[in-house]
Design a protein around this motif. Structure first.
Motif: not given
Ligand code: TXA
Ligand code: MG
Length: 350
Positions: A58, A145, A147, A153, A238
């Motif tokens: 990630k 999540s 992503n 997400s 985010h």
């Protein structure tokens, strides 16, 4: 790495695929899977190397702890050092479902999974594919999540592919996510239960079960707090689209005319976009106007928000304006995500 992709029917889950996916987890690999909230990137929660791989795939800072997903209530006691009565009461009411609880961790849970904290986040997801995967893997599954860090997400397997193809072992496609926002996080490791991240399950619903709960002061929508949020992940910017996003709040007419004015000023110089409702999207002329759902249906707005944010990146929009959405029940969760995506850039027009 070649990422294996399987499309599954949640009503008739292919046991061969689940066995294959469970084996990938057991040997320390990574499998992206659907949950009712968003897609998760799963690895064996008890294997420190698997957790380290999750962070690497990630590009996520390793001080940001992972949520351990379980399929049976007994597993709670394998992961939490002690389980307070409130946790059983909330589990009974909301599990499987979009609620994550923070509890003191057992020594056997590796520090890689909890970002070095002495507490652990635990959730039982309400999705047959997720539950089957956990059972096939015969272990708790650590899953953030699915992503790339800093992207919205994923609410579909296609989103996961965009971000993680070639970086993980397997993607299980179970269709679009039903809720579309990450779980509510409640911290039960201290005296006063505290909501660290708002979600589909509201603070009122939690208070109904355990009597009391407060929001972490650092996450109140619209307020940029001096205090650091208690969920490490909440401090990062985010879900940020590449274009600059401004949220406009106030009476509908004034919001609309403010956004129209801004778009007009910038047209020709910049690519502009608007996030609006089904009722208002016809009022804007910009390079990309997206309908996130009916203003009367906050669940629809929650479900579509992240795919809408991704679409602005794809269309290379420089300036995005979003109407504010004030739903009764999950409005707090929707605004929390939107305001973070906007880097706290919110304008009051009335
Ligand atoms: O709906 C969800 O919760 C999804 C699906 C896949 O289950 N998962 C998810 O995970 O949103 P992630 O990693 O993107 O977000 C987890 C959040 C982060 O903000 C993290 O800092 C916080 O939970 N967290 C995890 N463990 C914690 C702990 N021990 N104490 C405080 N916050 C914690
Ligand atoms: Mg996340």
């Amino acid at each position: 790495m070649k990422t294996i992709y399987h499309r599954l029917n949640e009503k008739q889950i292919d046991p061969k695929v689940m066995q294959e996916a469970g084996e990938v987890i057991r040997r320390g690999g990574l499998v992206a899977f659907p949950t009712e909230t968003v897609y998760g990137l799963g690895g064996d929660a008890m294997n420190p190397q698997a957790s380290s791989r999750i962070y690497a795939a990630k590009g996520r800072p390793s001080d940001n702890p992972l949520i351990v997903h379980i399929a049976d209530l007994q597993d709670l006691e394998q992961i939490a050092a002690s389980v307070p009565q409130d946790a059983y009461a909330l589990a009974e009411r909301f599990w499987p479902g979009p609620l994550t609880m923070i509890l003191a961790k057992k020594d056997s849970v590796p520090r890689e999974t909890t970002g070095g904290l002495s507490t652990v986040a635990i959730r039982m997801p309400d999705h047959p594919i997720a539950l089957e995967l956990i059972r096939a893997a015969k272990t708790g599954i650590a899953a953030p999540s699915a992503n790339l860090s800093g992207r919205p997400s994923p609410t579909s397997a296609e989103h996961v592919r965009e971000d993680l193809d070639g970086r993980i072992d397997m993607i299980l496609d179970g269709g679009p996510s039903k809720i579309g926002l990450e779980s509510t996080i409640v911290d039960l490791s201290t005296n006063l239960p505290m909501i660290l991240r708002p979600g589909y399950i509201s603070i009122d619903a939690i208070r109904e079960v355990i009597g009391r709960a407060e929001y972490d002061p650092a996450i109140q929508s619209g307020v940029k707090s001096e205090e650091a949020p208690k969920a490490p992940g909440m401090k990062y910017k985010h879900y940020a689209p590449k274009g600059e996003l401004t949220v406009v709040s106030g009476k509908q007419e004034e919001v609309t005319s403010y956004i129209r004015e801004q778009i007009q000023k910038q047209s020709g110089r910049m690519r502009t976009g608007v996030i609006a409702t089904q009722e208002t999207c016809g009022m804007y002329e910009a390079d990309l106007v997206l309908n996130v759902g009916s203003g009367e249906d906050e669940e629809e707005i929650a479900r579509h928000l992240y795919s809408v944010l991704r679409a602005f990146d794809e269309a290379q929009i420089d300036r995005i304006y979003s109407e504010a959405f004030h739903g009764e029940r999950i409005g707090q969760a929707i605004m929390n995500r939107l305001i973070k995506a906007a880097g706290h850039h919110i304008i009051e027009v009335s």
